[in-house]
Design an enzyme around this catalytic site. Sequence first.
Site, PDB file in Angstrom:
ATOM      1  N   ALA A  20      34.265 -14.931 -11.104  1.00  0.00           N
ATOM      2  CA  ALA A  20      34.609 -13.532 -11.356  1.00  0.00           C
ATOM      3  C   ALA A  20      35.463 -13.337 -12.609  1.00  0.00           C
ATOM      4  O   ALA A  20      35.340 -12.315 -13.287  1.00  0.00           O
ATOM      5  CB  ALA A  20      35.335 -12.956 -10.149  1.00  0.00           C
ATOM      6  N   THR A  24      35.857 -10.142 -15.670  1.00  0.00           N
ATOM      7  CA  THR A  24      36.998  -9.222 -15.573  1.00  0.00           C
ATOM      8  C   THR A  24      37.124  -8.379 -16.846  1.00  0.00           C
ATOM      9  O   THR A  24      37.376  -7.175 -16.774  1.00  0.00           O
ATOM     10  CB  THR A  24      38.306 -10.004 -15.337  1.00  0.00           C
ATOM     11  OG1 THR A  24      38.068 -10.943 -14.292  1.00  0.00           O
ATOM     12  CG2 THR A  24      39.424  -9.083 -14.926  1.00  0.00           C
ATOM     13  N   ARG A  32      33.911 -10.343  -3.535  1.00  0.00           N
ATOM     14  CA  ARG A  32      34.129 -11.273  -2.441  1.00  0.00           C
ATOM     15  C   ARG A  32      35.492 -11.937  -2.464  1.00  0.00           C
ATOM     16  O   ARG A  32      35.979 -12.371  -1.437  1.00  0.00           O
ATOM     17  CB  ARG A  32      33.051 -12.382  -2.478  1.00  0.00           C
ATOM     18  CG  ARG A  32      31.639 -11.845  -2.329  1.00  0.00           C
ATOM     19  CD  ARG A  32      30.625 -12.929  -2.671  1.00  0.00           C
ATOM     20  NE  ARG A  32      30.843 -14.127  -1.899  1.00  0.00           N
ATOM     21  CZ  ARG A  32      30.044 -14.559  -0.930  1.00  0.00           C
ATOM     22  NH1 ARG A  32      28.976 -13.887  -0.609  1.00  0.00           N
ATOM     23  NH2 ARG A  32      30.311 -15.677  -0.296  1.00  0.00           N
ATOM     24  N   ASP A 102      26.373 -10.121 -11.577  1.00  0.00           N
ATOM     25  CA  ASP A 102      26.271  -8.988 -12.493  1.00  0.00           C
ATOM     26  C   ASP A 102      25.209  -9.149 -13.578  1.00  0.00           C
ATOM     27  O   ASP A 102      24.919  -8.201 -14.309  1.00  0.00           O
ATOM     28  CB  ASP A 102      27.637  -8.705 -13.133  1.00  0.00           C
ATOM     29  CG  ASP A 102      28.283  -9.957 -13.745  1.00  0.00           C
ATOM     30  OD1 ASP A 102      27.543 -10.764 -14.342  1.00  0.00           O
ATOM     31  OD2 ASP A 102      29.507 -10.114 -13.618  1.00  0.00           O
ATOM     32  N   HIS A 119      24.883 -16.760  -6.170  1.00  0.00           N
ATOM     33  CA  HIS A 119      25.048 -15.705  -5.166  1.00  0.00           C
ATOM     34  C   HIS A 119      24.035 -14.573  -5.338  1.00  0.00           C
ATOM     35  O   HIS A 119      24.222 -13.495  -4.790  1.00  0.00           O
ATOM     36  CB  HIS A 119      26.473 -15.141  -5.208  1.00  0.00           C
ATOM     37  CG  HIS A 119      27.511 -16.133  -4.743  1.00  0.00           C
ATOM     38  ND1 HIS A 119      28.855 -15.996  -5.021  1.00  0.00           N
ATOM     39  CD2 HIS A 119      27.394 -17.274  -4.016  1.00  0.00           C
ATOM     40  CE1 HIS A 119      29.520 -17.025  -4.483  1.00  0.00           C
ATOM     41  NE2 HIS A 119      28.659 -17.808  -3.878  1.00  0.00           N
ATOM     42  N   CYS A 127      14.084  -6.759   0.234  1.00  0.00           N
ATOM     43  CA  CYS A 127      13.823  -6.245   1.576  1.00  0.00           C
ATOM     44  C   CYS A 127      14.223  -7.314   2.599  1.00  0.00           C
ATOM     45  O   CYS A 127      13.879  -8.483   2.454  1.00  0.00           O
ATOM     46  CB  CYS A 127      12.351  -5.897   1.730  1.00  0.00           C
ATOM     47  SG  CYS A 127      11.925  -5.416   3.424  1.00  0.00           S
ATOM     48  N   CYS A 130      10.391  -8.016   4.600  1.00  0.00           N
ATOM     49  CA  CYS A 130       9.256  -8.671   3.924  1.00  0.00           C
ATOM     50  C   CYS A 130       9.693  -9.424   2.660  1.00  0.00           C
ATOM     51  O   CYS A 130       8.882 -10.098   2.039  1.00  0.00           O
ATOM     52  CB  CYS A 130       8.169  -7.653   3.582  1.00  0.00           C
ATOM     53  SG  CYS A 130       8.533  -6.602   2.160  1.00  0.00           S
ATOM     54  N   CYS A 155       7.170  -2.113   3.124  1.00  0.00           N
ATOM     55  CA  CYS A 155       7.038  -2.239   4.583  1.00  0.00           C
ATOM     56  C   CYS A 155       7.962  -1.318   5.371  1.00  0.00           C
ATOM     57  O   CYS A 155       7.906  -1.295   6.600  1.00  0.00           O
ATOM     58  CB  CYS A 155       7.281  -3.695   5.011  1.00  0.00           C
ATOM     59  SG  CYS A 155       9.028  -4.157   5.059  1.00  0.00           S
ATOM     60  N   ASN A 218      41.103 -21.202 -16.201  1.00  0.00           N
ATOM     61  CA  ASN A 218      41.389 -20.203 -15.175  1.00  0.00           C
ATOM     62  C   ASN A 218      42.850 -19.772 -15.274  1.00  0.00           C
ATOM     63  O   ASN A 218      43.724 -20.578 -15.575  1.00  0.00           O
ATOM     64  CB  ASN A 218      41.103 -20.777 -13.776  1.00  0.00           C
ATOM     65  CG  ASN A 218      40.936 -19.688 -12.733  1.00  0.00           C
ATOM     66  OD1 ASN A 218      40.156 -18.758 -12.931  1.00  0.00           O
ATOM     67  ND2 ASN A 218      41.661 -19.778 -11.640  1.00  0.00           N
TER      68      ASN A 218
HETATM   69 ZN   LIG Z   1       9.719  -4.848   2.980  1.00  0.00          ZN
END
Ligand SMILES: [Zn+2]
EC number: 2.3.1.286
Length: 263
Positions: A20, A24, A32, A102, A119, A127, A130, A155, A218
């Site tokens: 993330a 920023t 999350r 993103d 992720h 969906c 399906c 569907c 970081n």
């Molecule tokens: Zn579907």
Amino acid sequence: MGQTSSAEAFRPLVAALTGAGVSTDSGLRDYRGPQGLWRDDPANQRLVTIDSYLADPEIRARSWQLRLRTGVLQVQPNAAHRAFAAYERTGLPLRVLTQNVDGLHQLGGVSPRKVLELHGTARRTECTRCHARGDMAEALDRVRAGEADPPCTVCGGVLKSATVYFGEHLNPQVLGEARAIAAACDVLLAVGTTLQVHPAAGLVDVALAGGARVIVVNADPTPYDSVAAEVIREPIGTSVPALLRRLAKEADVEWPESPGAPE
Ligand SMILES: [Zn+2]
């Protein structure tokens, strides 16, 4: 005659594991992580928990409204995203393993085939019945036009963002590919990730076991700082471009001119 001279510098495979913190500067908040949206309202966690999402049309309606408001499709790549793209243009081997949904690495210019989205992506819908995929932009248009909870056009099933919700497993194929890259890389950059959750933490272990040089970028300490070859605490927007330029220089490769956009 060989195509390369023996004097040519080593061309390391760089794998960038990004979280993330890389987005920023683009104005995106982590859904999350500890700074996630449920710091404001813990009930928001249910919006990205698969069981409650499937069970409750009200939760889904709130999710769609939140997607409209957070504007994930409007955010723009920043200097760090553009620096990865510039590094790729040097011709040196690069893979990006991202926890972000993103799509900004690709928008910033990194070839989509070089990016693994651990992720999933918020730019697509999926969906739940399906598994047909579609454009998030089209689904959001339907919400704007008055559909509170737009169903799958194939569907009629429940549509969700094509991201990994709480209670869902990561795509095993994507995870397997990420592990293979971590095992094969020469340099692993862990950028803007706290390395406190899997799969990110596990990928660093895999890279270390394979003998990779690990560089952590970081703002806050991570559990891997003590085993990293280098830890960088400076802001990502400036430190990542500087680091990538340094790696290109180590490999004796020219840094490419930016095609238009300011670096
Ligand atoms: Zn579907």
